[in-house]
Design a protein around this motif. Structure first.
Motif, mmCIF file in Angstrom:
data_model
loop_
_atom_site.group_PDB
_atom_site.id
_atom_site.type_symbol
_atom_site.label_atom_id
_atom_site.label_comp_id
_atom_site.label_asym_id
_atom_site.label_seq_id
_atom_site.Cartn_x
_atom_site.Cartn_y
_atom_site.Cartn_z
ATOM 1 N N ASN A 74 -31.126 20.680 -6.665
ATOM 2 C CA ASN A 74 -29.895 20.917 -5.902
ATOM 3 C C ASN A 74 -30.019 20.229 -4.550
ATOM 4 O O ASN A 74 -31.138 20.066 -4.027
ATOM 5 C CB ASN A 74 -29.632 22.415 -5.718
ATOM 6 C CG ASN A 74 -28.160 22.754 -5.583
ATOM 7 O OD1 ASN A 74 -27.376 21.938 -5.116
ATOM 8 N ND2 ASN A 74 -27.774 23.955 -5.995
ATOM 9 N N GLY A 75 -28.878 19.854 -3.986
ATOM 10 C CA GLY A 75 -28.882 19.089 -2.750
ATOM 11 C C GLY A 75 -29.433 19.821 -1.545
ATOM 12 O O GLY A 75 -29.934 19.193 -0.609
ATOM 13 N N GLY A 76 -29.369 21.162 -1.547
ATOM 14 C CA GLY A 76 -29.842 21.918 -0.401
ATOM 15 C C GLY A 76 -31.272 22.395 -0.506
ATOM 16 O O GLY A 76 -31.778 23.059 0.413
ATOM 17 N N HIS A 112 -31.510 15.043 -7.636
ATOM 18 C CA HIS A 112 -30.454 16.058 -7.682
ATOM 19 C C HIS A 112 -29.070 15.413 -7.705
ATOM 20 O O HIS A 112 -28.145 15.929 -8.346
ATOM 21 C CB HIS A 112 -30.583 17.043 -6.512
ATOM 22 C CG HIS A 112 -30.376 16.444 -5.150
ATOM 23 N ND1 HIS A 112 -29.122 16.172 -4.619
ATOM 24 C CD2 HIS A 112 -31.281 16.072 -4.198
ATOM 25 C CE1 HIS A 112 -29.256 15.667 -3.410
ATOM 26 N NE2 HIS A 112 -30.554 15.585 -3.120
ATOM 27 N N ALA A 113 -28.914 14.271 -6.998
ATOM 28 C CA ALA A 113 -27.629 13.567 -7.003
ATOM 29 C C ALA A 113 -27.380 12.919 -8.362
ATOM 30 O O ALA A 113 -26.251 12.930 -8.876
ATOM 31 C CB ALA A 113 -27.607 12.509 -5.900
ATOM 32 N N TRP A 116 -26.469 15.676 -10.925
ATOM 33 C CA TRP A 116 -25.131 16.223 -10.690
ATOM 34 C C TRP A 116 -24.061 15.261 -11.198
ATOM 35 O O TRP A 116 -23.128 15.660 -11.899
ATOM 36 C CB TRP A 116 -24.924 16.524 -9.210
ATOM 37 C CG TRP A 116 -23.543 17.020 -8.913
ATOM 38 C CD1 TRP A 116 -22.554 16.376 -8.220
ATOM 39 C CD2 TRP A 116 -22.982 18.272 -9.333
ATOM 40 N NE1 TRP A 116 -21.418 17.146 -8.189
ATOM 41 C CE2 TRP A 116 -21.650 18.316 -8.854
ATOM 42 C CE3 TRP A 116 -23.486 19.359 -10.048
ATOM 43 C CZ2 TRP A 116 -20.809 19.400 -9.087
ATOM 44 C CZ3 TRP A 116 -22.652 20.443 -10.279
ATOM 45 C CH2 TRP A 116 -21.321 20.458 -9.810
ATOM 46 N N ARG A 137 -24.754 25.204 -11.618
ATOM 47 C CA ARG A 137 -24.460 25.177 -10.173
ATOM 48 C C ARG A 137 -23.094 24.539 -9.954
ATOM 49 O O ARG A 137 -22.684 23.658 -10.717
ATOM 50 C CB ARG A 137 -25.554 24.453 -9.393
ATOM 51 C CG ARG A 137 -25.914 23.042 -9.851
ATOM 52 C CD ARG A 137 -27.112 22.545 -9.053
ATOM 53 N NE ARG A 137 -27.633 21.253 -9.450
ATOM 54 C CZ ARG A 137 -27.411 20.111 -8.823
ATOM 55 N NH1 ARG A 137 -26.616 20.092 -7.754
ATOM 56 N NH2 ARG A 137 -27.967 18.981 -9.231
ATOM 57 N N ASP A 139 -21.926 22.747 -7.315
ATOM 58 C CA ASP A 139 -21.838 21.518 -6.532
ATOM 59 C C ASP A 139 -23.251 20.997 -6.289
ATOM 60 O O ASP A 139 -24.223 21.507 -6.859
ATOM 61 C CB ASP A 139 -21.102 21.771 -5.205
ATOM 62 C CG ASP A 139 -21.676 22.945 -4.432
ATOM 63 O OD1 ASP A 139 -22.933 23.015 -4.315
ATOM 64 O OD2 ASP A 139 -20.909 23.794 -3.951
ATOM 65 N N ASP A 140 -23.376 19.999 -5.432
ATOM 66 C CA ASP A 140 -24.687 19.435 -5.122
ATOM 67 C C ASP A 140 -25.061 19.688 -3.665
ATOM 68 O O ASP A 140 -25.744 18.881 -3.034
ATOM 69 C CB ASP A 140 -24.703 17.929 -5.424
ATOM 70 C CG ASP A 140 -26.119 17.357 -5.450
ATOM 71 O OD1 ASP A 140 -27.022 18.050 -5.943
ATOM 72 O OD2 ASP A 140 -26.311 16.208 -4.968
ATOM 73 N N ARG A 141 -24.604 20.814 -3.140
ATOM 74 C CA ARG A 141 -24.874 21.135 -1.734
ATOM 75 C C ARG A 141 -25.639 22.438 -1.546
ATOM 76 O O ARG A 141 -26.019 22.774 -0.430
ATOM 77 C CB ARG A 141 -23.548 21.227 -0.959
ATOM 78 C CG ARG A 141 -22.723 19.955 -0.976
ATOM 79 C CD ARG A 141 -21.462 20.087 -0.139
ATOM 80 N NE ARG A 141 -20.583 21.143 -0.657
ATOM 81 C CZ ARG A 141 -19.698 20.961 -1.632
ATOM 82 N NH1 ARG A 141 -19.575 19.775 -2.210
ATOM 83 N NH2 ARG A 141 -18.931 21.957 -2.044
ATOM 84 N N GLY A 142 -25.861 23.160 -2.638
ATOM 85 C CA GLY A 142 -26.469 24.484 -2.526
ATOM 86 C C GLY A 142 -27.978 24.478 -2.695
ATOM 87 O O GLY A 142 -28.639 23.435 -2.665
#
Length: 277
Positions: A74-76, A112-113, A116, A137, A139-142
């Motif tokens: 995940n992005g976060g 992760h990108a 997604w 998930r 999005d890719d920001r969590g």
């Protein structure tokens, strides 16, 4: 004579006229029905006819199969090391970190990108075939979810299959894809169906002109006991490592929209093969 009596008399007359009209071996013409509007019939007859009429049947479409897609990492995650390092059950009596940041190409394109974007492409293709898709998930920001939650997600979604999407970060010389499944199996879904799903995905990747990994697994398949997302799954689940992001040629492929579309098409074909669609 009232309208109802006229109708009855006409019907009887038609029957009498047709009786015996046909000769031996011939077929009598069907009597011409007498039509009547509801205004010609008594109210009780109209009500009785409406009550006993068979309603029109609307064909019921078969329920769409559900597929869970699990875009890895995940992005976060990179900004929440305490959270992703928290220990969670690994499905085999031990523990492991909740999640990791994943890998990236040498140019900085993150796993992760990639996963997604790939999940969106696979979802679109599956939906076009009438499959319902659920993601682990939004999005890719969590941050997260943890690997045990990802493993449980297939059962919660009542999915017919779950596929986790990843890319590897091995030595630069290594190249190719591999598909992992839980081994030794821990439940009925893992003991046969998960291996079938993994094999269908492997076969579809090869048909899509992707080569099996030359540095891990056997002929594109890899039985694993250390992956919590596979160990905790109770529906058929497999994990696709699409490529080695540290290999220059494969890094170029995963970084391009055309390359990701190729991966999506192959993975979709493997899932559809498993579903029998």
């Amino acid at each position: 004579m009232s309208a109802p009596l006229r109708i009855a008399a006409a019907l009887l007359a038609g029957t009498a006229l047709c009786a015996g009209c046909a000769g031996a071996g011939s077929t009598a013409p069907a009597p011409t029905p007498v039509s009547a509007t509801t205004s010609d019939l008594p109210a009780t007859t109209v009500a009785r006819t409406a009550a006993t009429a068979t309603p029109a049947r609307t064909p019921t479409a078969a329920a769409a199969p559900v597929v869970l897609l699990d875009p890895g990492h995940n992005g976060g995650n990179a900004g929440a090391t305490k959270t992703i390092n928290r220990k969670v059950p690994d499905g085999r009596g031990g523990t492991k970190p909740c999640n990791t940041t994943g890998t990236s190409t040498d140019a900085g394109y993150a796993e992760h990108a990639f996963t997604w974007d790939l999940a969106q492409r696979v979802r679109k293709q599956l939906q076009a075939k009438g499959v319902t898709v659920v993601l682990t998930r939004p999005d890719d920001r969590g941050v997260g979810p943890c690997v045990d939650e990802r493993g449980d997600a297939g059962a919660k979604a009542k999915a017919a299959a779950a596929v986790s999407l990843h890319a590897d970060g091995a030595a630069p010389k290594g190249r190719g894809f591999h598909v992992a499944y839980a081994d030794p199996p821990l439940n009925a879904a893992q003991s046969g169906p998960a291996r079938t799903l993994a094999t269908d995905l492997r076969d579809a990747m090869q048909k899509g002109r992707f080569a099996p990994a030359d540095y891990i697994g056997t002929k594109g398949l890899d039985g694993r006991e250390d992956l919590g997302g596979l160990n905790t799954a109770t529906v058929p689940t497999a994990l696709v490592e699409c490529a080695n992001m540290r290999n220059p040629a494969e890094a170029e492929l995963v970084s391009s929209p055309a390359g990701r579309e190729r991966y999506a098409t192959a993975i979709t074909a493997g899932i559809l093969a498993f579903l029998g669609r």
